[in-house]
Design an enzyme around this catalytic site. Structure first.
Site, short mmCIF file in Angstrom:
data_model
loop_
_atom_site.label_atom_id
_atom_site.label_comp_id
_atom_site.label_asym_id
_atom_site.label_seq_id
_atom_site.Cartn_x
_atom_site.Cartn_y
_atom_site.Cartn_z
N ARG A 148 46.15 33.14 33.49
CA ARG A 148 45.94 32.02 32.69
C ARG A 148 46.26 32.19 31.22
NH1 ARG A 148 42.17 31.82 37.39
NH2 ARG A 148 41.11 33.01 36.17
N ASP A 168 52.35 43.12 34.38
CA ASP A 168 51.49 42.51 35.44
C ASP A 168 52.08 42.93 36.64
OD1 ASP A 168 49.81 41.05 37.15
OD2 ASP A 168 49.53 39.56 35.53
N CYS A 227 40.87 40.49 23.54
CA CYS A 227 39.91 39.32 23.85
C CYS A 227 39.74 39.32 25.32
CB CYS A 227 40.70 38.08 23.17
SG CYS A 227 40.92 38.25 21.38
N ALA A 228 39.75 40.21 25.79
CA ALA A 228 39.55 40.01 27.63
C ALA A 228 38.09 40.44 27.77
CB ALA A 228 40.63 40.64 28.20
N ARG A 229 38.22 41.85 27.93
CA ARG A 229 36.66 42.52 28.08
C ARG A 229 36.93 43.96 27.80
NH1 ARG A 229 34.85 38.78 29.07
NH2 ARG A 229 33.87 37.93 30.79
N GLU A 258 27.73 44.85 24.41
CA GLU A 258 27.64 43.84 23.58
C GLU A 258 25.99 43.68 23.33
OE1 GLU A 258 30.10 40.81 25.05
OE2 GLU A 258 32.08 41.83 24.75
N HIS A 276 32.44 38.09 20.79
CA HIS A 276 33.08 37.46 22.03
C HIS A 276 32.76 35.94 21.89
CE1 HIS A 276 32.42 38.31 26.48
NE2 HIS A 276 33.15 37.12 26.40
N LEU A 277 33.91 35.27 20.98
CA LEU A 277 33.91 34.04 20.74
C LEU A 277 35.00 33.16 21.45
CD1 LEU A 277 33.34 33.42 16.74
CD2 LEU A 277 31.56 33.33 18.77
N ALA A 279 35.65 32.04 24.30
CA ALA A 279 35.44 30.77 24.97
C ALA A 279 34.49 29.79 23.96
CB ALA A 279 34.72 30.94 26.39
N1 LIG Z 1 36.84 36.67 25.07
C1 LIG Z 1 36.62 35.55 25.90
O1 LIG Z 1 35.51 34.63 25.62
C2 LIG Z 1 36.95 35.42 27.32
C3 LIG Z 1 37.08 34.18 27.74
C4 LIG Z 1 37.75 33.85 29.06
C5 LIG Z 1 38.29 34.91 29.60
N2 LIG Z 1 38.05 36.25 29.16
C6 LIG Z 1 38.74 37.32 29.65
O2 LIG Z 1 39.94 37.39 29.62
C7 LIG Z 1 40.82 38.09 30.93
C8 LIG Z 1 41.80 37.34 31.60
O3 LIG Z 1 41.30 35.89 32.04
P1 LIG Z 1 42.26 34.80 32.83
O4 LIG Z 1 41.62 33.75 33.01
O5 LIG Z 1 43.57 34.75 32.15
O6 LIG Z 1 42.46 35.77 34.10
P2 LIG Z 1 43.63 35.47 35.42
O7 LIG Z 1 42.86 36.24 36.56
O8 LIG Z 1 44.15 34.41 35.22
O9 LIG Z 1 44.54 36.63 34.78
C9 LIG Z 1 44.38 38.05 34.99
C10 LIG Z 1 45.74 38.51 35.16
O10 LIG Z 1 45.55 40.12 34.92
C11 LIG Z 1 46.43 40.64 36.06
N3 LIG Z 1 46.02 42.09 36.33
C12 LIG Z 1 45.37 42.13 37.34
N4 LIG Z 1 45.24 43.70 37.26
C13 LIG Z 1 46.03 44.01 36.44
C14 LIG Z 1 46.51 45.41 36.01
N5 LIG Z 1 45.59 46.63 36.71
N6 LIG Z 1 47.34 45.77 35.15
C15 LIG Z 1 47.97 44.57 34.56
N7 LIG Z 1 47.67 43.29 35.03
C16 LIG Z 1 46.79 42.94 35.82
C17 LIG Z 1 46.45 39.56 37.07
O11 LIG Z 1 47.64 39.70 37.95
C18 LIG Z 1 46.52 38.30 36.44
O12 LIG Z 1 47.65 37.69 36.08
C19 LIG Z 1 39.37 38.25 32.01
O13 LIG Z 1 38.96 39.59 31.77
C20 LIG Z 1 38.32 37.13 31.42
O14 LIG Z 1 37.14 37.90 31.97
C21 LIG Z 1 37.54 36.34 28.06
O1 LIG Z 2 34.83 35.66 30.74
C1 LIG Z 2 34.64 34.47 30.22
O2 LIG Z 2 34.58 33.34 30.43
C2 LIG Z 2 34.57 34.56 28.84
O3 LIG Z 2 34.35 36.05 28.50
C3 LIG Z 2 33.45 34.08 28.15
O4 LIG Z 2 32.12 34.51 28.30
P1 LIG Z 2 30.86 33.53 27.72
O5 LIG Z 2 30.50 32.59 28.59
O6 LIG Z 2 29.58 34.58 27.52
O7 LIG Z 2 31.30 33.25 26.42
#
Ligand SMILES: NC(=O)c1ccc[n+]([C@@H]2O[C@H](COP(=O)([O-])OP(=O)(O)OC[C@H]3O[C@@H](n4cnc5c(N)ncnc54)[C@H](O)[C@@H]3O)[C@@H](O)[C@H]2O)c1
Ligand SMILES: O=C(O)[C@H](O)COP(=O)(O)O
Length: 524
Positions: A148, A168, A227-229, A258, A276-277, A279
């Site tokens: 997404r 991916d 900005c993922a994990r 964190e 971790h901003l 969201a």
């Molecule tokens: N920083 C924040 O505040 C914040 C906010 C929202 C989400 N996130 C993080 O962002 C990340 C992505 O969220 P999303 O909603 O897009 O998730 P999502 O599930 O829509 O997308 C993840 C993608 O990663 C791919 N993937 C899985 N394993 C893989 C691998 N080994 N190599 C390459 N690609 C692979 C999947 O096929 C998928 O398309 C998550 O880690 C989520 O926790 C962080």
């Molecule tokens: O995975 C998520 O949705 C984001 O990392 C957001 O985390 P938070 O709710 O602690 O801001």
């Protein structure tokens, strides 16, 4: 009455679906607050701060559902929750746009050194030549994980004239073409990208996906974003490569631990960071809180949820079709477990007639959960039914058959033990309801509900009268009574229903009667 614990900062307006629910109390406190009675909590709502460990779950024996107001569930021990039958739901897309925008903002800030220039100006400096940046236009952005957020980021980067390369393993050619991105191996992406950003979940497979070896394949002067994990990029390896000057800079919204405190990466001027901003926007927080509150409410109202991590998604329409059979399957499992007192090693379930059109694996799980309900001292539901059966050495067989024994649909289940087998068959008749139509070799017809007595006896004159007399003498009112036999004078059964549970004294008196083979009290 349900008690919901909201243990992280979750948007108050978004909690409205729960606040509007009758018989529900919401407690907004940290899970480690000593005033919280963890044992009374039915639903737990969290973001990423609360660590939902197995130890915490052990202290919450009443917990039925965990709602994650966000995407990542790496702060929740999902296998431990699953084992305990706790449903885990999240809000998968409520913060997608906010996080994609934040990633984009971080990328632009990193390339134009905006945070560093800001600090300098605040310090009354005016160093225009120090903060010469790099354009995004014409650069190759490598996106690891095109889900997404990755996809939303790709759209924005394309608008800025960037070329997008994606790794991916689950990306189809059609989707890549639709989004106008180039699909590549991780190696190709590392070698060709000017900026690399990760957007995968944190899993055992993605932990350290970007490590010293992968960094060695990158172009000198590459930039990184996370900005993922925290942990998807090996933090110490990244620090080494920034220290050597090979990596030009990094923008980090997340860390393995964190808050990161005194972290080696934060010592570099070319590393920018946010706490971790991703969201943290009004819109995203309202979205995720509303999504998750709706899901938790649906669950507590016994309706299907759509964003469960450990339950199959079932639409409202499908659930409406499934619901009567779901109840029937559960009752059949409960009847079996109360009639079969010996050890069993297999539950063999056959769906026939129109029951084959249903989501049968879901019904199988319901049947197993009904079977374990009165048999073991643990909460078993559709989430942990198969796991519980496996742990107890019970094989589950599921078949479909055209023969519905003259009914339009039926479910037949046989519990097999060492040298015994017990079969129950049920059907659902429109405008009439669920019926058990076969029990341990006998055709019968009764409603699987309430307080029942299943009596196996010899088909001799006077048996039914003697049973009736004992019950009458003990002032036990019979609500309904059905009988069945295979042949005249052979074994027969009767199934009686009552308004109240049958007492031990009644069972004992009945069991002493002549021609009674066995008596089972069944509570449904
Ligand atoms: N920083 C924040 O505040 C914040 C906010 C929202 C989400 N996130 C993080 O962002 C990340 C992505 O969220 P999303 O909603 O897009 O998730 P999502 O599930 O829509 O997308 C993840 C993608 O990663 C791919 N993937 C899985 N394993 C893989 C691998 N080994 N190599 C390459 N690609 C692979 C999947 O096929 C998928 O398309 C998550 O880690 C989520 O926790 C962080
Ligand atoms: O995975 C998520 O949705 C984001 O990392 C957001 O985390 P938070 O709710 O602690 O801001």
């Amino acid at each position: 009455m349900y008690t919901v614990l909201v243990s992280d900062a979750i948007n108050a307006e978004g909690l409205k679906p729960l606040l509007d629910m009758p018989n529900l109390e919401i407690i907004q406190k940290k899970s480690d607050d000593p005033s919280v009675r963890l044992e009374s909590i039915d639903a737990l709502l969290v973001r990423s701060a609360t660590k939902v460990t197995e130890q915490l779950l052990d202290q919450m024996p009443n917990l039925k559902i965990i709602g994650r107001a966000g995407v990542g569930v790496d702060n929740i021990d999902v296998p431990a929750a699953t084992k305990k039958g706790i449903v885990v739901v999240n809000a998968p897309d409520g913060n997608t746009i906010s996080t994609a925008e934040h990633t984009f903002a971080m990328m632009a800030s990193l390339m134009r050194r905006i945070p560093q220039a800001y600090v300098s100006v605040k310090n009354t400096e005016w160093k225009r030549s120090t903060f010469v940046g790099t354009e995004l236009h014409g650069k190759t952005l490598g996106i690891v994980g095109l889900g997404r957020i990755g996809a939303e980021l790709a759209k924005r980067a394309k608008a800025f004239g960037m070329t997008i390369t994606v790794f991916d393993p689950f990306l189809t050619k059609e989707r890549a073409a639709k989004l106008g991105v180039e699909s590549a191996s991780l190696e190709q992406l590392l070698q060709s990208s000017d900026i690399i950003t990760v957007h995968t979940p944190l899993t055992p497979e993605t932990k350290g996906l970007i490590n010293s070896k992968s960094l060695s394949l990158t172009k000198k002067g590459v930039y990184f974003l996370n900005c993922a994990r925290g942990g998807i990029i090996d933090e110490l390896a990244l620090a080494d490569y920034i220290g050597s000057g090979h990596v030009a800079g990094a923008a980090l919204d997340v860390f393995e631990l964190e808050p990161p405190g005194e972290h080696p990466l934060l010592k570099f001027d070319q590393v920018i960071a946010t706490p971790h901003l991703g969201a943290s926007t009004k819109e995203a927080q309202l979205n995720v809180a509303t999504q998750v509150a709706k899901e938790v409410r649906l669950f507590l109202e016994d309706m299907p949820v759509s964003n469960s991590i450990n339950l199959p998604a079932i639409s409202k329409d499908l659930y409406a079709k499934l619901q009567p059979f779901h109840q029937l399957a559960k009752q059949m499992g409960a009847i079996l477990s109360q009639c079969v007192k010996t050890g069993i090693h297999e539950l063999s379930i056959t769906y026939s007639g129109s029951a084959t059109d249903l989501e049968t694996p879901y019904l199988t799980k319901a049947l197993i959960s009904g079977f374990f309900k009165n048999r073991i001292d643990a909460y078993v539901n559709e989430v942990n039914a198969l796991l519980t059966a496996k742990e107890r050495g019970i094989t589950i067989g599921e078949k479909i058959s055209v023969d519905a024994f003259g009914y339009s649909n039926c479910i037949t289940v046989t519990a097999k033990g060492e040298d015994s087998a017990f079969t129950v068959r049920g059907t659902y008749i429109d405008h009439y309801g669920p019926r058990i139509v076969f029990l341990n070799g006998f055709n019968i017809d009764f409603l699987p509900d309430g307080n029942l007595l299943y009596i196996q006896h010899m088909d001799r004159p006077g048996v039914i009268g003697r049973v009736g007399k004992i019950l009458g003498d003990l002032s036990v009112n019979i609500a309904t009574m059905q009988v069945g036999r295979k042949e005249a004078g052979g074994e027969a059964i009767m199934v009686l229903s009552f308004d109240n549970p049958i007492e031990e004294q009644t069972l004992s008196a009945l069991s002493k009667l002549e021609d009674i083979v066995s008596i089972n009290s069944i509570l449904l």
